[in-house]
Design a protein around this motif. Structure first.
Motif, short mmCIF file in Angstrom:
data_model
loop_
_atom_site.label_atom_id
_atom_site.label_comp_id
_atom_site.label_asym_id
_atom_site.label_seq_id
_atom_site.Cartn_x
_atom_site.Cartn_y
_atom_site.Cartn_z
N GLU A 1 -0.12 17.13 34.52
CA GLU A 1 1.29 17.18 34.15
C GLU A 1 2.11 16.23 35.02
O GLU A 1 2.95 15.48 34.53
N GLN A 2 1.84 16.30 36.31
CA GLN A 2 2.60 15.42 37.22
C GLN A 2 2.31 13.96 36.91
O GLN A 2 3.21 13.12 36.91
N GLU B 1 -1.86 21.19 36.30
CA GLU B 1 -0.65 20.80 37.01
C GLU B 1 -0.71 19.33 37.43
O GLU B 1 0.27 18.60 37.34
N ASP B 2 -1.87 18.92 37.87
CA ASP B 2 -2.00 17.53 38.32
C ASP B 2 -1.76 16.55 37.17
O ASP B 2 -1.03 15.58 37.31
N SER C 1 10.18 20.40 32.69
CA SER C 1 9.00 19.93 31.96
C SER C 1 8.51 21.07 31.09
O SER C 1 8.39 22.19 31.53
N GLN D 1 5.96 25.43 39.80
CA GLN D 1 4.95 24.95 38.85
C GLN D 1 5.38 23.60 38.29
O GLN D 1 4.58 22.69 38.14
N MET D 2 6.67 23.49 38.03
CA MET D 2 7.17 22.22 37.49
C MET D 2 6.97 21.08 38.48
O MET D 2 6.75 19.94 38.10
N LEU D 3 7.02 21.44 39.77
CA LEU D 3 6.82 20.39 40.77
C LEU D 3 5.34 20.08 40.97
O LEU D 3 5.00 19.26 41.81
N GLY D 4 4.50 20.76 40.25
CA GLY D 4 3.08 20.41 40.31
C GLY D 4 2.25 21.37 41.12
O GLY D 4 1.09 21.09 41.43
N TYR D 5 2.80 22.51 41.51
CA TYR D 5 2.01 23.48 42.27
C TYR D 5 1.30 24.42 41.32
O TYR D 5 1.87 24.89 40.34
N ASP D 6 0.07 24.67 41.64
CA ASP D 6 -0.71 25.58 40.81
C ASP D 6 -0.30 27.01 41.14
O ASP D 6 -0.39 27.43 42.30
N VAL D 7 0.18 27.74 40.15
CA VAL D 7 0.61 29.10 40.43
C VAL D 7 -0.22 30.12 39.67
O VAL D 7 0.17 31.27 39.52
N PRO E 1 11.26 15.35 38.40
CA PRO E 1 11.31 16.19 37.20
C PRO E 1 12.43 17.21 37.31
O PRO E 1 12.61 17.84 38.36
N HIS F 1 -1.77 22.59 26.74
CA HIS F 1 -2.06 22.86 28.14
C HIS F 1 -2.61 21.63 28.86
O HIS F 1 -3.51 20.94 28.38
N CYS G 1 2.61 28.52 32.46
CA CYS G 1 1.33 28.34 33.16
C CYS G 1 0.14 29.08 32.57
O CYS G 1 -0.96 28.90 33.05
#
Lengths: 1269, 164
Positions: free
Chosen positions: B28-29, B25-26, B17, A66-72, B14, B22, A101
């Motif tokens: 956030e990146q 995810e996008d 984070s 999730q931290m890497l940007g993947y939607d979980v 990262p 809220h 998340c």
């Protein structure tokens, strides 16, 4: 089994854990995405397994992804599974994943409520801690509502670790569920004095966050915070408190005065820079709030500025930055003290750190004066040249323009200088702010009449040289400048020295490379210039010159007619045809110059930026409505080609339009003018702009100067060779001018001063060399920006309606006090799970209770199941009534809100408060409110406040004891004092089948019974009908009406706030026998003064049927409305209850006589009163006094107060030690004020009321209350 | 209030984070990228505050950061936090990490981001500062780790845990 475990473990050994995943990703740098997607597949497999360890491992990896940007979010349910593991290890993983998340729209959150509740009450403090931490990240309004009470309980947990977390999370709960603020606040306040510093810090933190958004509601906490500030040694807490004070001081200047000293002490004593800085900041806030008429704080300002200077000079860039930041705050109110540090700030402009340079720039903005503007700008111009990055250079550019143009060019004394600065700025490469420069040029040229000639000359040069710059002009925004240049040259062409040359410059082929909107301006203004040129040439004898000009136009314009830009094309072709026509006329030797220039006659005035917005929308005009029905999608598509076709058509027909002759044009122009004159919405050129500026106040005294011709107007081209940038020359010239003025001033002093006031258009002189008297070389003609005539008043709305903090604007002042002022209403209580409320069933009636509660429980959660459940035991009629009640409830809530707002808007303590109170019969100190008292300088023993608070908090508890509340539940938290004061003394049994109206009351009774544990939001349903709007505490005031072997009646009387002539008598009937009681009829013998309200059509002696029957052992309540005329005297009404006692064999008719006693107290309504209003009331002199002495009262003072509040509907206004002022109001608006003092066993009550008879009676009743105990 | 806490390395990768509001995810990146962009181009010896980027913050928000060797620690806070206080807090955070990991380095954060989260959770909760006393934080973290160990003891140790 054992094998299975081992097998699972072995499986696990081959699973990737988080570390393996990370390592894998690092080893697959080339195809990271692909690798991760295979990992996600594996994770999905793992999640399908039953082993919770495997699942937890998978979830842990997901958190990383999730931290890497993947939607979980697809794994949300699995996360919930892991959260509910009994093992702390997995639980923690689950909660972490959830906190990363989950968000409000995650639907599985619904499922977590019970799990979280379980974890919150776990015996393991870390389970609770982890749940709280997780919840703080994903709390939703639903969770907040359902868990608020659990969290509130945790605030008193034995472990400080839990307490501090519970306290902190309350802020999130408040945000999501604002209704929880009032009930939770007393406890929160209590936590400010928690023995554990961490908990204390958390409480300070939360209150500071709350107060930052709605400071006024927290003013009353100031004394407490003050105490903390002077006692705490925790810098974190101190910083927070000091920041909070910074927010409070603007609301209460007296607070500021009190703060200055301790803050200054801290500034002197602390070694922590962070604390020092915050102290300085708050002192600044105080000084700002005191800025009006507090002369002796200059020492504090000096101290602040001094300390800030130390910060700014520090080598630590952070301190430097903050110092500048704080300095800019002082600047707003005390510019002089900052201006003396100009050197330092200018130094900061050279700093290598951009943030610091930007801060310094901000400061400069406020530091300029007429005297130093040119110098500062010169310095900035140097920086512009040196600046490397375009961003910073652009920032400088905008700052220069901001600084110069601020407050209507207030600081500019020489506009020639300013124009040349603007021209110099155009040489910047790559700036994005060409548009800004352009608009400044336009603005100055339009508004400063005296500068026009100069501006036009400059602009002409700019146009001339434009071709040199066009190359790179195109890429960057600077070409916007040519827009301004062209317009200025065209509009004010009469000032041009060589209009022909400029005209030529504007028609160069290169122009065609400019953006369309600029070309359009070029073309249009070429036409204006043409008119001017024509005019000058026609006067000459040689008419060929004029014809040549026309020829030039005719030759050059076709280039623009071919432009791709419609605007350019249209204008060009119009003008081309016009010129052709003119040429024709010229060939016939007709003089056309006059008519041509008539085309461009008139002056344009600036329009205020808000003018359009301020045009009121005419009544009946809906701007959002369609004028025509919108075409459907498909239609519009069809129309597209058509539109293109018609465009071409217009092109062909254009020549026809242009051939209208000059006279026709003039006629049309005239007609248009007429029409415009009559059109109120057309913004007219002011009839005489000259007049406008003469009338403008504030400008009057500035003398207008003819341009001093000793300062030669230089054509920019020529000036260049002198080696100085042009603006510098103007700096010099301006210096000279000022000097000269000074010299002249010396020559003739007095006369001049007079002339200065009156003389306009004269060569002006200047006063002494003070800031104000540097006279501008040019008048800023504030050709006031025009506004539509009936402009709407300003409607700026700076508050965001969606701000969640708005909902937290809740009055909290009265909470910690006595049960009086504005106690928590039912609807405000936190929802609690119902099973706690249900007592062991004692009777059929109690069973009914339990069922009701049970039906309400699911409703709290979803509101959906409510109906189904209800159907089981309630008929349809009931359901309907419930819905109705629900509606009413909303209404009630709205009203309550209004009430709140009303309270909030009441002026915060006024300073006269203290002196007014002096009129009271007792010592002053006893009369002022806590805050007032604290703020006034009377000496207070430091523990007084504390004692008062503690006493106040204890009072309700005592009340419970004395009030003999019978219901106590084993797991009842002991913190519900507030509620308990209101809890009913009566036990009541219920019946299942009842009519609508009865139902409400029944529930109300029930509700009071269980209030402390089940007073959920839903419970307030019954607060609907008019008669039920009275404040609740008095509900427990029931006293015996009559009793016999069959039935017992108790009653309570309450005033109706809505109607000054109505009181409501609530009677509880209790069946004491084993038979069924039915056909109860309630009747009263009316007196002249008081009458029972009977349904329409019934006679004055008819009884009222009690709308229910009573099975054995059951009780129920009915209400009767009485009309009263005079309320100054107590009275008794005789009445009878008739009923039928029915058992299996027989039924008998029975009756019971009673006497309804309307005391004067029952006409009083608990009404909160602010101390200042209270003081005013007493001061008004309309009230008559009376007094009462009670001997041998053997109870603590707070019990005494609680009793008066409780039984006589008073509220405490303020209380100091054993002295308290109280207030109440009758239903007819009489004010009743009490001052209660206790010494030993003697209690003296001084009372005032505008109705002496009534007062006497109320006092008698109070006396009686105390004689009974 | 603290709006977000970001840790990334000198290349913008990262390492942790934590958003207290809220975002998708996008976003956030994007925020991480933007913040990295803002922070990384600053010299070493300039001040540690900067006005927030476009995505996170707005006028009321500030980025407060510290740069340690290969890592940036960035806090996005609003005006109710003391700037210098937050700088101290970052220092406390890093010192705590140092104690918990024994000479913390970037690799510790890379492989044990969950532990870093757990430590952070004892300091900041829901965007509010919970505890600033390092000893207290370490005590609570240790107690929880001990509990975890006692629970996990029956399962075979996960291979390859040690990595420095």
């Amino acid at each position: 089994m054992a094998l299975k475990i081992v097998k699972g473990s072995i499986d696990r050994m081959f699973d990737k854990n988080l570390q393996d995943l990370v390592r894998g990703i690092r080893n697959h740098k080339e195809d990271e995405a692909k690798y991760i997607s295979t990992c996600i597949d594996e994770i999905k497999q793992e999640l399908k397994q039953d082993n919770i360890a495997v699942k937890a491992n998978a979830v842990c990896k997901l958190t990383y992804l999730q931290m890497l940007g993947y939607d979980v979010s697809w794994a949300a349910f699995n996360i919930v599974e892991v959260m509910s593991s009994s093992k702390f290890t997995y639980k923690r993983i689950g909660y972490l994943a959830a906190s990363q998340c989950f968000h409000e729209s995650t639907d599985v959150i619904m499922l977590t409520t019970n799990q979280i509740r379980k974890d919150l009450s776990s015996p393991n403090q870390y389970d609770t801690g982890v749940a709280l931490t997780g919840l703080s990240c994903f709390v939703t309004p639903d969770l907040a509502r359902d868990l608020a009470n659990d969290i509130m309980t945790l605030m008193s947990h034995t472990k400080p670790y839990i307490r501090k977390k519970a306290v902190l999370i309350m802020y999130k709960v408040f945000l999501k569920y604002p209704e929880s603020l009032r009930p939770a606040f007393p406890r929160l306040k209590e936590k400010l004095e928690d023995p554990d510093p961490g908990v204390q810090s958390a409480a300070v933190n939360v209150i500071c966050e709350l107060a930052r958004r709605n400071p006024k509601n927290y003013l009353s906490l100031a004394p407490l915070f003050f105490k903390l500030m002077t006692s705490s040694t925790n810098n974190w807490v101190l910083i927070k408190i000091i920041k909070l004070f910074g927010a409070l001081t603007p609301l209460e200047p007296r607070l500021g005065k009190k703060l200055i000293e301790p803050l200054t002490n801290l500034i002197h004593s602390t070694s922590a820079m962070s604390l020092l800085y915050e102290c300085v900041n708050t002192v600044i806030a105080v000084l700002i709030s005191l800025s009006s008429g507090m002369p002796n704080h200059s020492a504090s300002i000096q101290l602040c500025v001094q300390k800030l200077r130390i910060l700014i000079e520090d080598s630590d860039q952070n301190l430097k930055y903050l110092g500048l930041l704080a300095m800019s705050k002082i600047l707003k109110t005390h510019p002089k003290s900052v201006q003396s540090h100009k050197d330092l700030i200018l130094q900061c402009l050279d700093d290598k750190d951009e943030s610091i340079r930007l801060r310094a720039l901000d400061l400069l903005y406020g530091m300029v004066s007429k005297k130093n503007l040119m110098e500062i700008v010169k310095k900035l111009m140097l920086h512009v040249d040196k600046a490397e990055g375009t961003t910073y250079r652009d920032e400088l550019l905008t700052k220069i323009i901001d600084i110069c143009s601020q407050s209507n060019y207030q600081y500019i004394t020489n506009f020639e200088w300013y124009i040349s600065i603007l021209v110099e700025l155009t040489r910047l490469e790559g700036t994005r702010h060409g548009h800004l420069i352009a608009s400044q040029m336009l603005d100055v040229a339009i508004r400063v009449k005296a500068i026009r000639a100069f501006a036009v000359a400059q602009m002409a040069t700019l146009l001339d040289n434009a071709h040199l710059l066009t190359g790179n002009m195109q890429r960057n925004g600077i070409c916007e400048v040519s827009y301004a240049a062209a317009w200025i040259c065209g509009e004010f062409s009469e000032h041009l020295e060589n209009p022909m040359q400029t005209l030529e410059a504007m028609l160069r082929p290169k122009v065609a490379t400019l953006p369309g909107h600029i070309q359009a301006v070029y073309v249009q203004n070429a036409a204006k210039l043409f008119a001017t040129v024509l005019k000058s040439q026609e006067g000459n004898t040689d008419s060929t010159a004029a014809q040549e000009t026309s020829q030039l136009m005719i030759e050059r314009l076709p280039l623009f007619v071919q432009s791709a830009n419609l605007e350019v094309q249209e204008r060009a072709s119009c003008i081309l045809q016009l010129v052709k026509y003119i040429q024709k006329l010229q060939q016939k030797d007709v003089e056309v110059a006059e008519e041509v220039s008539a085309l461009f006659a008139g002056e344009l005035n600036p329009v205020a930026p808000k003018a359009q917005k301020k045009v009121p929308v005419p009544e009946g005009l809906d701007l959002d409505a369609w004028i025509n029905e919108p075409p459907s999608e498909s239609e519009s598509e069809d129309e597209q080609p058509k539109a293109i076709f018609t465009k071409e058509e217009t092109k062909h027909s254009r020549p026809r339009h242009i051939e209208v002759d000059e006279k026709e044009l003039a006629r049309r122009r005239e007609a248009r003018k007429q029409e415009q004159a009559n059109n109120p919405f057309y913004i007219k050129a002011s009839p005489s702009s000259q007049k406008v500026y003469q009338d403008t106040p504030g400008v009057e005294h500035i003398p207008v100067v003819q341009i001093d011709l000793s300062v030669p107007l230089k054509v920019p081209g020529e000036t260049q060779h002198q080696g100085l940038p042009m603006s510098d020359q103007y700096v010099k010239l301006e210096e000279e001018r000022r000097q000269k003025e000074r010299a002249e001033k010396k020559k003739k002093e007095k006369k001049k001063r007079k002339e200065k006031r009156s003389g306009r258009g004269k060569k002006h002189d200047s006063g002494p060399e003070s800031e104000e008297d540097i006279t501008p070389a040019h008048m800023v003609d504030i050709v006031t920006e025009e506004m539509p005539e009936n402009a709407l008043p300003s409607d700026d709305d700076d508050k965001d309606p969606n701000d969640p903090h708005k909902a937290l604007d809740i009055d909290l002042d009265n909470l910690g006090e006595m049960a009086g002022r504005r106690p928590l209403a039912d609807s405000e209580k936190l929802p609690v799970r119902s099973h706690r409320a249900v007592e062991a069933a004692k009777s059929p009636g109690e069973d009914g209770d339990a069922e009701t509660v049970a039906t309400q429980q699911p409703k709290k959660k979803s509101g959906k199941d409510k109906r189904d459940d209800k159907k089981k035991d309630k008929d349809k009629e009931r359901k309907k009534s419930k819905d109705e009640k629900k509606k009413k409830k909303h209404k009630h809530e709205e009203k309550e809100e209004d009430l709140l707002r009303g309270e909030v808007h009441e002026p915060v303590v006024q300073s006269e408060g203290i002196s007014q109170v002096a009129e009271l019969p007792t010592s002053t100190s006893a009369e002022v409110s806590d805050l007032d008292f604290w703020l006034s300088n009377a000496p207070v023993p430091s523990n007084t406040q504390e004692a008062a608070t503690v006493a106040a908090a204890e009072a309700p508890v005592a009340e419970v004891v004395s009030g003999a509340a019978q219901d106590s539940e084993p797991d009842e938290p002991k913190d519900t004092e507030m509620e308990e004061t209101k809890s009913s003394k009566h036990k009541k049994k219920k019946q299942k089948k009842e009519k609508e109206e009865k139902e409400k009351k029944k529930k109300k009774r029930h509700h009071h019974h269980h209030r402390h544990s089940d007073g959920g939001g839903e419970e307030s349903v019954q607060n609907g009908t008019v008669e039920e709007e009275e404040p609740l505490p008095s509900m427990s005031n029931y006293c015996l009406l009559a009793e016999n072997s069959y039935i017992k009646m108790v009653y309570d009387i309450q005033g109706n706030l809505q109607d000054g002539s109505q009181v409501v008598v609530s009677v509880i009937f209790e069946n004491k026998c084993d038979s069924f009681l039915k056909s109860m009829e309630f009747n009263v013998l009316d007196s002249l003064n008081s009458k029972l309200q009977r349904p329409e059509g019934s006679g004055p002696h008819d009884g009222l049927t009690v709308p229910f029957q009573l099975p054995p052992g059951v009780s129920n309540e009915a209400r009767f409305v009485f009309t009263v005329q005079s309320i100054v005297m107590p009275q008794k009404l005789k009445g009878t209850l008739t009923f039928i006692v029915k058992n299996e064999e027989s039924s008998t008719h029975e009756k019971l006589d009673f006497k309804l006693h309307f005391t004067c107290t029952s006409y009083l309504i608990t009404t909160p009163c602010y101390s200042d209003a209270y003081a005013k009331l007493l001061e008004s002199g309309d009230l008559k006094g009376s007094s009462l002495k009670l001997e041998g009262v053997n109870m603590p003072f707070h019990h005494l107060l609680a009793r008066i509040c409780f039984h006589h509907h008073f509220s405490v206004v303020e209380r100091i030690d054993s002295c308290s002022s109280m207030y109440s109001r009758s239903i007819q608006g009489h004010h009743v004020c009490l001052l209660v003092k206790s010494s030993g066993q003697t209690v003296s009550i001084d009372a005032k009321c505008d109705e002496p008879t009534m007062l006497g009676n109320v006092l008698d009743e109070i006396k009686q209350t105390f004689s009974q105990c | 209030m603290i709006k977000a806490i970001l840790i990334f390395n000198n290349h913008g990768k990262p390492r942790l984070s934590k958003f207290y509001e809220h975002y998708s995810e996008d976003t956030e990146q994007q925020i991480i990228r933007e913040t990295f962009h803002l922070v990384s181009k600053r010299d070493e010896n300039v001040c540690n505050f900067l006005e927030g980027g476009m995505l996170i913050g707005g006028s009321d928000y500030k980025l407060i950061y510290r740069h340690y060797a290969t890592l940036y620690f960035v806090f996005c806070v609003d005006s109710s936090e003391s700037e210098l206080g937050i700088l101290d807090l970052i220092q406390v955070f890093v010192e705590t990490l140092d104690k918990c990991f024994e000479n913390v380095c970037e690799l510790d954060l890379i492989f044990h981001v969950d532990k870093v989260h757990n430590i952070l959770a004892e300091m900041v909760m829901g965007g509010m500062v919970l505890e600033t006393n390092m000893n207290e934080i370490i005590m609570q973290v240790d107690a929880q780790n001990k509990m975890e160990k006692s629970e996990v003891s029956w399962t075979p140790p996960v291979p390859c845990m040690c990595m420095t």
